[in-house]
Motif scaffolding. Structure first.
Motif: not given
Length: 248
Positions: A88-90, A111-112, A151-152, A233-235
């Motif tokens: 949600l935040v991202l 992202q951090g 982050a990557l 993010l999910l991966m």
């Protein structure tokens, strides 16, 4: 397996329907991907596909943890909640960037922040497998590597998103491949088959398929940074959660 198939279908159908509605919203509020010199599209394309994908993800995960197969494992429900909060935040950060084009450092800071939320929820890389040994990580190393990995992956998918259906197609293939690996690894070694990794990856594949129906060339809408960062993010979280639930 039937429960995972249901999660996949819920994720795909909700994303498809939400994208249909949000496309009209994007047109009304003027959220378009404008034509640039390096782009392939020749007309402005509506955004908000990433928001639709998050809606499909959230509904699918909340649906999944209500089923007995997945819901009886507290760690799966806990990690699914962490995924929803971080996602949600991202997604909000990505949607703002799609609207006003945030500076790169601001996006990296966001992202951090999301990586910090994930770590605070206890979703971390606990060990690293090598061909000849397993490296157990201390708390500091675990946190730093987890945040870097998030982050990557987030930026990797963001960079891939440049052609109609490319990011959603690539991530769908990757998510289904990882789901197959996680599920059959647990099956072959007689481990618990209800894992966060399997739940996240099957839901990820579902939202990619549901959105791909709108994003296939010629695309009717784009996922934008809201969607590409969410997929990254999910991966990342599917991989990270796996190390906390499978015996090294």
């Amino acid at each position: 397996m039937r429960e995972y198939l249901l999660v996949f279908l819920v994720a795909a159908s909700v994303t498809f329907l939400a994208a249909s509605l949000l496309r009209h919203v994007a047109i009304r509020i003027g959220m378009f991907a404008q034509v640039r010199a390096r782009d392939m599209h020749t007309l402005p394309i509506p955004y908000l596909g990433g928001v639709a994908m998050f809606i499909g993800l959230a509904v699918a995960l909340l649906f999944g943890v209500q089923m007995p197969f997945l819901g009886r494992h507290p760690i799966v429900a806990h990690d699914a909640f962490a995924v929803v909060i971080a996602g949600l935040v991202l997604t909000l950060i990505g949607a703002i960037d799609d609207k006003i084009d945030l500076p790169a450092l601001v996006k990296l800071g966001g992202q951090g922040l999301v990586a910090g939320i994930v770590v605070l929820q206890g979703v971390r890389i606990y060990w690293i497998p090598l061909p000849d040994r397993i490296i157990a990580l201390d708390d500091a190393s675990s946190i730093l590597i987890t945040m870097f990995f998030i982050a990557l992956c987030t930026n990797a998918v963001n960079f891939v998103d440049g052609l109609d259906g490319l990011a959603s197609g690539v991530v769908a293939i990757g998510a289904l491949s990882f789901f197959s690996y996680a599920y059959f690894l647990a099956y072959e070694h007689e481990l618990v088959r209800a894992t966060t990794a399997s739940l996240i990856t099957v839901a990820t594949a579902g939202i990619c398929l549901g959105f791909l129906l709108h994003n296939w060339h010629p695309a009717k809408m784009f996922m934008g940074d809201a969607g590409s960062m969410l997929l990254g993010l999910l991966m990342a979280m599917s991989t990270i959660s796996f190390t906390g639930q499978i015996d090294p």
